[in-house]
Design a protein around this motif. Structure first.
Motif, PDB file in Angstrom:
ATOM      1  N   PRO A 259       8.277 -32.350  14.424  1.00  0.00           N
ATOM      2  CA  PRO A 259       9.282 -31.275  14.367  1.00  0.00           C
ATOM      3  C   PRO A 259      10.292 -31.546  13.260  1.00  0.00           C
ATOM      4  CG  PRO A 259       9.865 -32.858  16.047  1.00  0.00           C
ATOM      5  CD  PRO A 259       8.581 -33.350  15.442  1.00  0.00           C
ATOM      6  N   TYR A 260      11.149 -30.579  12.981  1.00  0.00           N
ATOM      7  CA  TYR A 260      12.246 -30.841  12.042  1.00  0.00           C
ATOM      8  C   TYR A 260      13.589 -30.586  12.712  1.00  0.00           C
ATOM      9  CZ  TYR A 260      12.465 -25.755  11.293  1.00  0.00           C
ATOM     10  OH  TYR A 260      12.579 -24.398  11.489  1.00  0.00           O
ATOM     11  N   LYS A 261      14.580 -31.357  12.254  1.00  0.00           N
ATOM     12  CA  LYS A 261      15.917 -31.264  12.852  1.00  0.00           C
ATOM     13  C   LYS A 261      16.631 -30.016  12.337  1.00  0.00           C
ATOM     14  CE  LYS A 261      18.374 -35.185  13.521  1.00  0.00           C
ATOM     15  NZ  LYS A 261      19.249 -36.304  13.230  1.00  0.00           N
ATOM     16  N   VAL A 262      17.278 -29.295  13.253  1.00  0.00           N
ATOM     17  CA  VAL A 262      18.077 -28.127  12.858  1.00  0.00           C
ATOM     18  C   VAL A 262      19.498 -28.643  12.634  1.00  0.00           C
ATOM     19  CG1 VAL A 262      18.865 -25.834  13.556  1.00  0.00           C
ATOM     20  CG2 VAL A 262      16.601 -26.664  14.296  1.00  0.00           C
ATOM     21  N   ASP A 263      19.847 -28.834  11.383  1.00  0.00           N
ATOM     22  CA  ASP A 263      21.091 -29.523  11.074  1.00  0.00           C
ATOM     23  C   ASP A 263      22.287 -28.577  11.150  1.00  0.00           C
ATOM     24  OD1 ASP A 263      22.244 -31.879  10.733  1.00  0.00           O
ATOM     25  OD2 ASP A 263      21.454 -32.279   8.720  1.00  0.00           O
ATOM     26  N   GLN A 264      22.652 -28.207  12.354  1.00  0.00           N
ATOM     27  CA  GLN A 264      23.722 -27.237  12.576  1.00  0.00           C
ATOM     28  C   GLN A 264      24.483 -27.641  13.821  1.00  0.00           C
ATOM     29  OE1 GLN A 264      21.027 -23.606  12.042  1.00  0.00           O
ATOM     30  NE2 GLN A 264      22.858 -22.702  12.933  1.00  0.00           N
ATOM     31  N   ASP A 265      25.718 -27.191  13.917  1.00  0.00           N
ATOM     32  CA  ASP A 265      26.459 -27.343  15.164  1.00  0.00           C
ATOM     33  C   ASP A 265      25.641 -26.662  16.264  1.00  0.00           C
ATOM     34  OD1 ASP A 265      28.136 -26.562  17.315  1.00  0.00           O
ATOM     35  OD2 ASP A 265      29.882 -27.023  16.082  1.00  0.00           O
ATOM     36  N   PRO A 266      25.387 -27.360  17.386  1.00  0.00           N
ATOM     37  CA  PRO A 266      24.504 -26.760  18.406  1.00  0.00           C
ATOM     38  C   PRO A 266      24.993 -25.396  18.895  1.00  0.00           C
ATOM     39  CG  PRO A 266      25.618 -28.747  19.244  1.00  0.00           C
ATOM     40  CD  PRO A 266      25.864 -28.686  17.780  1.00  0.00           C
ATOM     41  N   ASP A 267      26.310 -25.190  18.912  1.00  0.00           N
ATOM     42  CA  ASP A 267      26.836 -23.900  19.394  1.00  0.00           C
ATOM     43  C   ASP A 267      26.488 -22.751  18.454  1.00  0.00           C
ATOM     44  OD1 ASP A 267      27.882 -25.268  21.495  1.00  0.00           O
ATOM     45  OD2 ASP A 267      29.955 -25.256  20.776  1.00  0.00           O
ATOM     46  N   SER A 268      26.166 -23.081  17.211  1.00  0.00           N
ATOM     47  CA  SER A 268      25.872 -21.996  16.270  1.00  0.00           C
ATOM     48  C   SER A 268      24.359 -21.767  16.106  1.00  0.00           C
ATOM     49  CB  SER A 268      26.511 -22.294  14.911  1.00  0.00           C
ATOM     50  OG  SER A 268      25.841 -23.394  14.332  1.00  0.00           O
ATOM     51  N   VAL A 269      23.540 -22.569  16.817  1.00  0.00           N
ATOM     52  CA  VAL A 269      22.079 -22.391  16.706  1.00  0.00           C
ATOM     53  C   VAL A 269      21.658 -21.174  17.544  1.00  0.00           C
ATOM     54  CG1 VAL A 269      19.824 -23.434  17.210  1.00  0.00           C
ATOM     55  CG2 VAL A 269      21.680 -24.848  16.304  1.00  0.00           C
ATOM     56  N   ALA A 270      20.906 -20.273  16.935  1.00  0.00           N
ATOM     57  CA  ALA A 270      20.474 -19.044  17.634  1.00  0.00           C
ATOM     58  C   ALA A 270      19.282 -19.362  18.543  1.00  0.00           C
ATOM     59  CB  ALA A 270      20.087 -17.986  16.616  1.00  0.00           C
ATOM     60  N   VAL A 271      19.575 -19.751  19.788  1.00  0.00           N
ATOM     61  CA  VAL A 271      18.490 -20.079  20.730  1.00  0.00           C
ATOM     62  C   VAL A 271      17.787 -18.791  21.177  1.00  0.00           C
ATOM     63  CG1 VAL A 271      17.907 -21.292  22.867  1.00  0.00           C
ATOM     64  CG2 VAL A 271      19.838 -22.072  21.503  1.00  0.00           C
TER      65      VAL A 271
END
Ligand SMILES: Cc1cc2nc3c(=O)[nH]c(=O)nc-3n(C[C@H](O)[C@H](O)[C@H](O)COP(=O)(O)OP(=O)(O)OC[C@H]3O[C@@H](n4cnc5c(N)ncnc54)[C@H](O)[C@@H]3O)c2cc1C
Length: 454
Positions: free
Chosen positions: A322-334
């Motif tokens: 997998p690859y890391k989503v390098d973002q603040d977790p609150d801003s990741v569009a789940v």
């Protein structure tokens, strides 16, 4: 009883479980059975709430691999327990016990040798082959077109395999409902109400109003960081590192995007030499990877893939690192999740790389990239803890958080252990996964694998 968003919503319940995935439903089933067996209640005391549907999260899109192969002793013991649960009802759980193979390069040899030794110690059946020539012989004994390079050890787990994702979750839901558990879908939990004297949760605030509750179990998979915020738990924590020093302000949650897909060949073409269904294959190697399309070098660093024939996906299905989503977790569009996401689905780069990896391993996959199932979107987010291992713990006195750090489809048995703990019996298997391990520096060992979950 299964009810959509129009179903009646109770004013209060004893046990509210958020999430109708593997953990929420497994906990519901086992808790219902234990309440009944001890005369302390029944499934009628349990409500499972899901904002979308049964198997609407990660459990419904998982590749479904069930393995023991972990470098961390605590993970291996937990997986052995879960495999027992898978084996207890393979039909209902749509479980295919074909086994699992970890095929590795020299830089992982020692790690995998220790896994084999510890599997022997816990009585988990496996075979270990060492040395390039013996590995090649063993693999061509299974598949006469085997050609992966740079392999010096093969761990062949005789138990494990894979299960059909949605079918197994529905099997679990049927079992829970047969115990009297109610499953309410299409109802979203928006927040918690806390008691005025203690910090305990007294009610769920949902899109269908307030539901009072005595106890809450959160099995929210990739949405766990949202629940962490609702519970007002810290977004950054202190961790005692392996260097013995405290590291402050470490982000609690990080998202990774899992890349998986299906090569639309006839799944029958991937049988063993003696026409059996093959084990799940996982290969890591540091041999250079060349494009199966134009022969160009894709990578000369450590890489890995896994695959299996799968009649449900309709081809040979699997993935790579997998690859890391390098973002603040609150801003990741789940949301929207999984195949519906515009952002976190696989693209041409994954398809080219994974198909080239398949061709590197077995000749039968050479020149097959045009059969890749381009039209079926795949891949999805996982939410990981700071050390990439699960947290199973109670917060705010009465909230059990099951945060599997994306290891969890295979962990069918965790719900059983969580139910035991809710009934008052501490589980030695879950003990190494408490939240306090970060502060105490009781971290799980890390391996040389290119995957964050091995
Ligand atoms: C592409 C991919 C492949 C994977 N492959 C494997 C594999 O081969 N083997 C393996 O062991 N693991 C695998 N995993 C990891 C595994 O799928 C997860 O660890 C596991 O399914 C998580 O289960 P869960 O029950 O915690 O969460 P989920 O299955 O995600 O269930 C959580 C549920 O909570 C609901 N929910 C969320 N927020 C709310 C809310 N506010 N109110 C009400 N309901 C809510 C969601 O709708 C969802 O249905 C994979 C993951 C991905 C993404």
């Amino acid at each position: 009883m299964r009810q959509g968003s129009n179903g009646t919503v109770p004013q209060s319940v004893k046990y509210a479980i958020v999430g109708a995935g593997i953990h929420g439903l497994s906990t519901a089933l086992h808790l219902a059975q234990m309440l009944k067996a001890t005369g302390r209640g029944s499934g009628a005391d349990i409500l499972v709430i899901d904002k979308t549907s049964i198997a609407g999260g990660a459990s419904g899109i998982a590749c479904g691999v069930v393995r023991n192969n972990y470098f961390q002793p605590a993970m291996r013991e937990l997986m052995a327990h879960s495999v027992d649960v898978w084996e207890s009802d393979p039909k209902a759980y749509a479980y295919h016990p074909v086994g699992y193979m970890q095929i590795s390069p020299e830089c992982m040899h020692e790690d995998v040798a220790s896994i084999y030794e510890q599997q022997k110690a816990i009585g988990y059946e496996s075979e270990f082959i060492e040395g390039a020539a013996d590995c090649q012989d063993y693999m061509t004994g299974l598949f006469d077109d085997w050609q992966a390079k740079g392999i010096t050890s093969v761990l062949h787990e005789k138990r494990g395999g894979y299960a059909t994702n949605t079918a197994s979750i529905y099997g679990l839901a049927d079992k829970a409902e047969a115990e009297g558990v109610r499953i309410l879908t299409g109802v979203e939990v928006k927040g918690f109400e806390f008691g005025s004297n203690s910090g305990a949760v007294t009610a769920l605030d949902t899109t269908r109003g307030r539901i009072g509750c005595d106890y809450v179990i959160v099995g929210a998979g990739p949405w766990v960081s949202r629940f962490w915020n609702m519970l007002e738990l810290p977004k950054a924590i202190s961790i005692k590192g392996r260097d013995g020093k405290m590291h402050d302000d470490v982000r609690m949650w990080t998202y990774w995007c899992l890349e998986e897909g299906t090569l639309g060949v006839d799944p029958e073409m991937h049988r063993t030499n003696d026409r059996r269904m093959p084990p799940v294959i996982h290969v890591d190697t540091d041999a250079p990877l060349y494009s199966d399309v134009d022969g160009s070098l894709i990578t000369d660093r450590l890489w890995g893939l896994y695959y299996k024939p799968d009649f449900n996906f309709g081809g040979v299905q699997g993935g790579s690192s997998p690859y890391k989503v390098d973002q603040d977790p609150d801003s990741v569009a789940v949301d929207p999740y999984g195949p519906d996401s515009p952002d976190f689905i696989v693209g041409d780069n994954f398809i080219h790389t994974w198909c080239s990896m398949l061709a590197h391993c077995q000749k039968r996959f050479e020149g097959k990239i045009s059969l890749y199932k381009y039209k079926e979107k795949s891949g999805g987010l996982g939410c990981f803890t700071p050390d990439n291992f699960p947290v199973f713990d109670v917060f705010r006195e009465n909230v059990y958080v099951i945060a599997d750090s994306n290891h969890g489809y295979k962990m069918l048995g965790v719900g059983k252990l969580v139910a035991q703990e809710i009934m008052g019996e501490k589980s030695a298997l879950l003990e190494p996964f408490r939240f306090a391990r970060f502060e105490r520096g009781e971290l799980h060992p890390t391996s040389h694998s290119p995957f964050p979950w091995s």
